[in-house]
Design a protein around this motif. Sequence first.
Motif, short mmCIF file in Angstrom:
data_model
loop_
_atom_site.label_atom_id
_atom_site.label_comp_id
_atom_site.label_asym_id
_atom_site.label_seq_id
_atom_site.Cartn_x
_atom_site.Cartn_y
_atom_site.Cartn_z
N PHE A 716 0.84 -1.21 0.00
CA PHE A 716 0.00 0.00 0.00
C PHE A 716 0.87 1.25 0.00
O PHE A 716 0.58 2.23 -0.69
CB PHE A 716 -0.91 0.04 1.22
CG PHE A 716 -1.71 -1.20 1.47
CD1 PHE A 716 -2.26 -1.91 0.42
CD2 PHE A 716 -1.92 -1.66 2.76
CE1 PHE A 716 -2.99 -3.05 0.64
CE2 PHE A 716 -2.65 -2.79 3.00
CZ PHE A 716 -3.19 -3.50 1.94
N GLU A 717 1.92 1.20 0.82
CA GLU A 717 2.77 2.37 0.96
C GLU A 717 3.51 2.69 -0.34
O GLU A 717 3.81 3.85 -0.61
CB GLU A 717 3.75 2.14 2.10
CG GLU A 717 3.05 2.03 3.45
CD GLU A 717 3.95 1.56 4.57
OE1 GLU A 717 3.82 2.07 5.69
OE2 GLU A 717 4.79 0.68 4.32
N ALA A 718 3.77 1.66 -1.13
CA ALA A 718 4.41 1.89 -2.43
C ALA A 718 3.41 2.28 -3.51
O ALA A 718 3.73 3.01 -4.45
CB ALA A 718 5.17 0.64 -2.86
N GLU A 719 2.15 1.83 -3.36
CA GLU A 719 1.15 2.07 -4.39
C GLU A 719 0.58 3.47 -4.34
O GLU A 719 0.36 4.10 -5.37
CB GLU A 719 0.00 1.07 -4.25
CG GLU A 719 -1.07 1.23 -5.30
CD GLU A 719 -2.32 0.44 -5.00
OE1 GLU A 719 -2.70 -0.34 -5.88
OE2 GLU A 719 -2.90 0.60 -3.91
N ASN A 720 0.33 3.99 -3.13
CA ASN A 720 -0.29 5.30 -3.01
C ASN A 720 0.34 6.07 -1.86
O ASN A 720 0.87 5.47 -0.92
CB ASN A 720 -1.81 5.17 -2.84
CG ASN A 720 -2.21 4.61 -1.48
OD1 ASN A 720 -2.11 5.30 -0.46
ND2 ASN A 720 -2.66 3.36 -1.45
N PHE A 722 -0.94 7.65 0.55
CA PHE A 722 -1.72 7.69 1.78
C PHE A 722 -1.42 6.50 2.68
O PHE A 722 -1.79 6.51 3.85
CB PHE A 722 -3.21 7.77 1.45
CG PHE A 722 -3.52 8.91 0.51
CD1 PHE A 722 -3.65 10.20 1.00
CD2 PHE A 722 -3.62 8.70 -0.85
CE1 PHE A 722 -3.90 11.26 0.14
CE2 PHE A 722 -3.87 9.76 -1.72
CZ PHE A 722 -4.01 11.05 -1.22
N GLY A 723 -0.79 5.46 2.14
CA GLY A 723 -0.33 4.34 2.93
C GLY A 723 -1.42 3.47 3.50
O GLY A 723 -1.23 2.79 4.52
N VAL A 724 -2.60 3.45 2.85
CA VAL A 724 -3.73 2.63 3.28
C VAL A 724 -4.28 1.89 2.07
O VAL A 724 -4.01 2.27 0.92
CB VAL A 724 -4.84 3.49 3.92
CG1 VAL A 724 -4.32 4.20 5.17
CG2 VAL A 724 -5.39 4.50 2.92
#
Length: 854
Positions: A716-720, A722-724
């Motif tokens: 998640f942290e790599a994808e966006n 916002f880290g969620v």
Amino acid sequence: MKSLFRPVAGGLCAAALVTACATQPGSDTLTLNERDYFERPGVNVLAFANPPGGLFFDAKTSGVEIIHHGERTATNGDVRLLPTPEQWDGMGQLVERRVIRDSERVETQLAYPEHDFEYTVVTEAHGDKVRMRVVLDEPLPASLEGKAGLNMEFVPAAYFGKGYLADGVAGTFPRHPAGPMIVKDGLTESTPFAQGQHLVLAPEDPKRTVSIRNLRDERELMLYDGRNKAQNGWYVVRSLLPAGESGVVAEWELDINGVPGWTRDPVISYSQLGYHPAQNKRAIIELDANAQPEGAARLLRVKDSGATEVVKQGTPETWGDYLRYQYLTFDFSDVTEPGLYQLAYGDQTTLPFPIDDKVHENTWQLTLDVFFPVQMDHMKVREAYRVWHGASHLDDALQAPPNYEHFDLFAHDENTDTDFEPFEHIPGLNYGGWYDAGDYDIRTQSQYFTVQHLVHTWEQFGIDRDNTTVLQDKRYAEIHRPDGKSDILQQIEHGTLALIAQHRAIGHAIPGIVASHLYQYPHLGDGSTKTDNKVYDPALDPHADERGVGEMYEPSTIDPTPTEDVMPSDTMRSGRFDDRWAFTTNTTALNYGSAAALAAASRALSGYNDELAEESLQTARNVWEYEQGREPNTFRNANTTGGRIEEEQLKAAVELLLSTQEEKYADAVRALLPQVSERFAQNAFMLAAALPLMDEAYERDLRELTQAYRDSIGEFEAENPFGVPITRGGWAGAGTVISFGIANYWLNQAFPEIVEADLVHRSLNFVFGQHPASNYSFVSGLGPDSATVAYGNNRADFSFIPGGIIPGILVLPPDFPENKNNWPFFWGQNEYVITVGGSYLFLSNAVRSMFAQP
């Protein structure tokens, strides 16, 4: 509508693709980009990026669509069979979508199988314009002549107060629908309020100007107001398809104005509610793909005089690209002095927010004080001068028939698992429970999820607030009137009464209770007017022998009662066939889920309602033994028949363990661990809740699973930025983000060295404004800017229910994050559900308690 819990989608296309997809400023040509939609500055045209139809039919997210200067303003460019179709009316089914890049064209083949009708919609760039064509291999079926037409729908909120020209004849878009209407084939139908070969929408507003020309023969474009039929209708442009012709039978040219060099204004996302001095503080700045960074970001302190001073500034760090935007971050965690602050970047300045050690103290009260009472079924609910609704559905409920699929995902196979005859009244179901969402269903999965979360909120955080009167014997609740009793216990009791009623009346948990007729399902306003509140008695109904299920979806939601006979009635019974139906399948998953909530409720209600507490625990024990002794009933229909059996069983085992501390339930939890570990994120809160009563081997296993889970969060942290987990699908993901925060809370309490507190805080920040596309709070009425046009049962008033939480950002394929804060009727973006209300109460108090700890 119902909240759908979906797994998190995989990664998106590479960051470099966003830049490659962007149209360079100054280009006037409409081009087909690498993500298969047409664009130029200020203009995107999507061609069936999302297939039509779905679980809830017309979601206004398909066909040819327009994103105009950053806002999606038009949808459903497609062949439809009515001038202003409603949600349940037919839509073409996708057969094949072909992207022909060399000729800047998208060809979409669709079909109405029930009418033996196939067609193709061709969407093609033509210089700075786009052309839509309908192509038929064979002429229209005779049954569709005068019915099938090319439609495109424009969201009214984007055109309120704006003008139009129809072949030069001027008018303004109506703020409220005014008709006139006609009756055709026994049904009401809108008539056009403007028509001509050439329509220009909003010619005075360059950000909303759309010119539509009919290039096919002399048939006119007709402009309708779909709100004449349904409050969620849109303005519709339509031209009929000709009879007896094939080939190109309709062709429109759309000239969608783009402001030269337009780029979207930056969005500074942050928590509307503010920050505790000790928590991480990071603004996320969202920029148009073509925008250039504008220099420093600034944190301003607001002084007593109203003047501001810069307390921190610096060049934001580049995070990268996500969906269609680029992102920067600005960290101000080192600012801890209490006060009122604003963030500024370029010419954008946020609303004020506090930094204060009490900032999380008052984030949950609206949800408990207002939202939950308003959702209470079978009760009259008053707030000061206002009556939210009268006591509703006192005539619950009739047995739903077998072998039948109903709307809103309810269904029976050949078994109803009761001794009641179809349409026979089932006594004892007319109390307790909450309206599931913006509709009025009693969906059992929602009820037990909510009860369970309310219990854990009570146990973990000791909420003892009294601001509401609840009188079960009088079916009455009054907001802002204390009665000397704990409000959260009263809500737990209300949900428990609905769950225990099913076991008393039927002997097991059931999928739920839902409106019987489609005209009742989209009912708006006071729930007590949805039925006559008198039990249906076939002896009083002269048409009793004719009652049947008929078609699942009637072609109109108009209440048929004006043409019905006046039905005889007495004080308590009537011949009016308007009672809700109970779907009664005895599924194993529902039984375990209900037992979990009843076991949990027994702990909270002990000392408050001892008789109900004892009955709830005994019922949960009985359900466990019953399900342990039979082959599972695995009947499934969408999201109304329970979750995965092993996961619902885990909930029951943990709650019974917590309530009884009996070893057999600990053994069950241990045995289930391997089965539920593959979906650890969804089950972590239950597995962690059991930890204090489990052995060291279980703790070691849970620690290993927690470490692997923490490692997975890196996705998640790599994808966006916002880290969620930001979900994809037809329902936006605020509920998933809240559940993510809850899982992280339980794991942080168990293993703080693995799961850090910030993972809990960031979920709440997301709900409070730190999310894509906008920065307003998803909790209605909470924060300086919040979702105040939402999908509650009062949505037709463009209003909100304080403390309700909306689903939030819906990612529309391929790359558009959307939450329409000016149009309440998008259930997947704006509909309140009680499950999220319950989980939000837990998360907001979890964060509060974490900062209260020494």
